[in-house]
Motif scaffolding. Sequence first.
Motif, PDB file in Angstrom:
ATOM      1  N   VAL A  99      -9.122  -7.409  24.992  1.00 20.30           N
ATOM      2  CA  VAL A  99      -8.664  -8.682  24.358  1.00 20.30           C
ATOM      3  C   VAL A  99      -9.640  -9.727  24.461  1.00 20.30           C
ATOM      4  O   VAL A  99     -10.680  -9.435  25.131  1.00 20.30           O
ATOM      5  CB  VAL A  99      -7.147  -9.232  25.234  1.00 20.30           C
ATOM      6  CG1 VAL A  99      -6.052  -8.503  24.966  1.00 20.30           C
ATOM      7  CG2 VAL A  99      -7.609  -9.564  26.667  1.00 20.30           C
ATOM      8  N   THR A 100      -9.522 -10.891  23.717  1.00 20.76           N
ATOM      9  CA  THR A 100     -10.386 -11.952  23.681  1.00 20.76           C
ATOM     10  C   THR A 100      -9.885 -12.952  24.443  1.00 20.76           C
ATOM     11  O   THR A 100      -8.726 -13.432  23.892  1.00 20.76           O
ATOM     12  CB  THR A 100     -10.917 -12.004  22.304  1.00 20.76           C
ATOM     13  OG1 THR A 100     -11.450 -11.034  21.561  1.00 20.76           O
ATOM     14  CG2 THR A 100     -11.706 -13.246  22.207  1.00 20.76           C
ATOM     15  N   THR A 101     -10.334 -13.625  25.489  1.00 17.61           N
ATOM     16  CA  THR A 101      -9.772 -14.704  26.184  1.00 17.61           C
ATOM     17  C   THR A 101     -10.449 -15.895  25.924  1.00 17.61           C
ATOM     18  O   THR A 101     -11.210 -16.000  25.330  1.00 17.61           O
ATOM     19  CB  THR A 101     -10.049 -14.241  27.715  1.00 17.61           C
ATOM     20  OG1 THR A 101     -11.316 -14.335  27.982  1.00 17.61           O
ATOM     21  CG2 THR A 101      -9.142 -13.329  28.155  1.00 17.61           C
ATOM     22  N   GLY A 102      -9.588 -16.890  26.210  1.00 16.17           N
ATOM     23  CA  GLY A 102      -9.762 -18.483  25.694  1.00 16.17           C
ATOM     24  C   GLY A 102      -9.936 -19.159  27.067  1.00 16.17           C
ATOM     25  O   GLY A 102     -10.724 -18.859  28.067  1.00 16.17           O
ATOM     26  N   THR A 103      -9.157 -20.391  26.853  1.00 11.52           N
ATOM     27  CA  THR A 103      -8.994 -21.042  27.944  1.00 11.52           C
ATOM     28  C   THR A 103      -8.440 -20.626  29.398  1.00 11.52           C
ATOM     29  O   THR A 103      -7.521 -19.637  29.133  1.00 11.52           O
ATOM     30  CB  THR A 103      -8.387 -22.354  27.803  1.00 11.52           C
ATOM     31  OG1 THR A 103      -8.926 -23.048  26.485  1.00 11.52           O
ATOM     32  CG2 THR A 103      -8.367 -23.608  28.873  1.00 11.52           C
ATOM     33  N   ARG A 104      -9.058 -21.165  30.600  1.00 15.15           N
ATOM     34  CA  ARG A 104      -8.701 -20.113  31.982  1.00 15.15           C
ATOM     35  C   ARG A 104      -8.066 -21.449  32.786  1.00 15.15           C
ATOM     36  O   ARG A 104      -8.853 -22.350  32.839  1.00 15.15           O
ATOM     37  CB  ARG A 104      -9.384 -19.359  32.503  1.00 15.15           C
ATOM     38  CG  ARG A 104      -9.089 -18.697  33.685  1.00 15.15           C
ATOM     39  CD  ARG A 104     -10.173 -18.113  34.424  1.00 15.15           C
ATOM     40  NE  ARG A 104     -10.374 -17.037  33.659  1.00 15.15           N
ATOM     41  CZ  ARG A 104     -10.082 -15.702  33.874  1.00 15.15           C
ATOM     42  NH1 ARG A 104      -8.980 -15.759  35.062  1.00 15.15           N
ATOM     43  NH2 ARG A 104     -10.257 -14.664  33.422  1.00 15.15           N
ATOM     44  N   ASP A 105      -6.808 -21.467  33.181  1.00 16.61           N
ATOM     45  CA  ASP A 105      -6.267 -22.296  34.206  1.00 16.61           C
ATOM     46  C   ASP A 105      -6.110 -21.791  35.704  1.00 16.61           C
ATOM     47  O   ASP A 105      -5.199 -20.951  35.741  1.00 16.61           O
ATOM     48  CB  ASP A 105      -5.147 -23.049  33.827  1.00 16.61           C
ATOM     49  CG  ASP A 105      -4.813 -24.111  34.696  1.00 16.61           C
ATOM     50  OD1 ASP A 105      -5.186 -24.112  36.079  1.00 16.61           O
ATOM     51  OD2 ASP A 105      -3.899 -25.183  34.364  1.00 16.61           O
ATOM     52  N   ASP A 106      -7.191 -21.746  36.366  1.00 18.07           N
ATOM     53  CA  ASP A 106      -7.136 -20.947  37.674  1.00 18.07           C
ATOM     54  C   ASP A 106      -6.206 -21.204  38.724  1.00 18.07           C
ATOM     55  O   ASP A 106      -5.572 -20.749  39.542  1.00 18.07           O
ATOM     56  CB  ASP A 106      -8.607 -21.033  38.513  1.00 18.07           C
ATOM     57  CG  ASP A 106      -9.556 -19.960  37.743  1.00 18.07           C
ATOM     58  OD1 ASP A 106      -9.198 -19.054  36.988  1.00 18.07           O
ATOM     59  OD2 ASP A 106     -10.754 -20.509  37.595  1.00 18.07           O
ATOM     60  N   ARG A 107      -5.798 -22.683  38.684  1.00 12.37           N
ATOM     61  CA  ARG A 107      -4.844 -23.265  39.549  1.00 12.37           C
ATOM     62  C   ARG A 107      -3.472 -22.786  39.100  1.00 12.37           C
ATOM     63  O   ARG A 107      -2.395 -22.387  40.027  1.00 12.37           O
ATOM     64  CB  ARG A 107      -4.836 -24.800  39.405  1.00 12.37           C
ATOM     65  CG  ARG A 107      -5.931 -25.352  40.183  1.00 12.37           C
ATOM     66  CD  ARG A 107      -5.802 -26.908  40.181  1.00 12.37           C
ATOM     67  NE  ARG A 107      -4.482 -27.390  40.792  1.00 12.37           N
ATOM     68  CZ  ARG A 107      -4.280 -28.671  40.862  1.00 12.37           C
ATOM     69  NH1 ARG A 107      -5.051 -29.418  40.260  1.00 12.37           N
ATOM     70  NH2 ARG A 107      -3.038 -29.113  41.291  1.00 12.37           N
ATOM     71  N   ALA A 108      -3.161 -22.686  37.796  1.00 14.86           N
ATOM     72  CA  ALA A 108      -1.801 -22.275  37.387  1.00 14.86           C
ATOM     73  C   ALA A 108      -1.760 -20.786  37.157  1.00 14.86           C
ATOM     74  O   ALA A 108      -0.666 -20.169  36.689  1.00 14.86           O
ATOM     75  CB  ALA A 108      -1.640 -22.774  36.140  1.00 14.86           C
ATOM     76  N   HIS A 109      -3.147 -19.841  37.316  1.00 11.85           N
ATOM     77  CA  HIS A 109      -3.181 -18.580  37.008  1.00 11.85           C
ATOM     78  C   HIS A 109      -2.648 -18.285  35.468  1.00 11.85           C
ATOM     79  O   HIS A 109      -1.935 -17.277  35.296  1.00 11.85           O
ATOM     80  CB  HIS A 109      -1.965 -17.720  38.015  1.00 11.85           C
ATOM     81  CG  HIS A 109      -2.362 -18.178  39.349  1.00 11.85           C
ATOM     82  ND1 HIS A 109      -3.608 -17.775  39.830  1.00 11.85           N
ATOM     83  CD2 HIS A 109      -1.858 -18.920  40.430  1.00 11.85           C
ATOM     84  CE1 HIS A 109      -3.808 -18.059  41.241  1.00 11.85           C
ATOM     85  NE2 HIS A 109      -2.472 -18.804  41.368  1.00 11.85           N
ATOM     86  N   LEU A 110      -3.109 -19.053  34.749  1.00 17.70           N
ATOM     87  CA  LEU A 110      -3.041 -18.817  33.311  1.00 17.70           C
ATOM     88  C   LEU A 110      -4.282 -18.420  32.427  1.00 17.70           C
ATOM     89  O   LEU A 110      -5.451 -19.108  32.813  1.00 17.70           O
ATOM     90  CB  LEU A 110      -2.265 -19.948  32.529  1.00 17.70           C
ATOM     91  CG  LEU A 110      -0.920 -20.095  33.208  1.00 17.70           C
ATOM     92  CD1 LEU A 110      -0.238 -21.763  32.574  1.00 17.70           C
ATOM     93  CD2 LEU A 110       0.136 -19.161  32.753  1.00 17.70           C
ATOM     94  N   VAL A 111      -4.121 -17.636  31.521  1.00 18.34           N
ATOM     95  CA  VAL A 111      -5.371 -17.286  30.611  1.00 18.34           C
ATOM     96  C   VAL A 111      -4.967 -17.298  29.258  1.00 18.34           C
ATOM     97  O   VAL A 111      -3.721 -16.464  28.771  1.00 18.34           O
ATOM     98  CB  VAL A 111      -6.078 -15.805  31.263  1.00 18.34           C
ATOM     99  CG1 VAL A 111      -7.038 -15.606  30.036  1.00 18.34           C
ATOM    100  CG2 VAL A 111      -6.324 -15.913  32.514  1.00 18.34           C
ATOM    101  N   GLU A 112      -5.471 -17.991  28.325  1.00 20.17           N
ATOM    102  CA  GLU A 112      -5.049 -17.966  26.981  1.00 20.17           C
ATOM    103  C   GLU A 112      -5.845 -16.630  26.273  1.00 20.17           C
ATOM    104  O   GLU A 112      -7.102 -16.291  26.432  1.00 20.17           O
ATOM    105  CB  GLU A 112      -5.943 -19.240  26.234  1.00 20.17           C
ATOM    106  CG  GLU A 112      -5.531 -19.367  24.702  1.00 20.17           C
ATOM    107  CD  GLU A 112      -6.435 -20.232  24.342  1.00 20.17           C
ATOM    108  OE1 GLU A 112      -5.797 -20.695  23.170  1.00 20.17           O
ATOM    109  OE2 GLU A 112      -7.413 -20.755  24.821  1.00 20.17           O
ATOM    110  N   ILE A 113      -5.141 -16.023  25.579  1.00 25.41           N
ATOM    111  CA  ILE A 113      -5.414 -14.744  24.897  1.00 25.41           C
ATOM    112  C   ILE A 113      -5.467 -15.041  23.493  1.00 25.41           C
ATOM    113  O   ILE A 113      -4.431 -15.515  22.744  1.00 25.41           O
ATOM    114  CB  ILE A 113      -4.369 -13.445  24.972  1.00 25.41           C
ATOM    115  CG1 ILE A 113      -3.991 -13.357  26.499  1.00 25.41           C
ATOM    116  CG2 ILE A 113      -4.704 -12.433  24.189  1.00 25.41           C
ATOM    117  CD1 ILE A 113      -5.195 -12.701  27.107  1.00 25.41           C
TER     118      ILE A 113
END
Length: 75
Positions: A15-29
């Motif tokens: 996949v190609t990832t975008g924005t990452r929010d390490d505090r919320a454990h979220l990654v935009e795909i």
Amino acid sequence: YVWLLVGGRLERRPVTTGTRDDRAHLVEILSGVQPSENVIATKFDNLQHGQPARLKGGGGAQVVEPLTPDAPTPG
């Protein structure tokens, strides 16, 4: 990459990832999966591409259960 369950088998997909929010454990795909596909969120140390698997549980969260070679293939 992400893991999906496709046709009763595990699929490792780039996949190609975008924005990452390490505090919320979220990654935009950005690309590589469709909105209708379910991405597996679990420990990945025992998963193999093409391995038979099935979803266990109902209602809220479901668990992916990798199947042993002698177990019946789901489907």
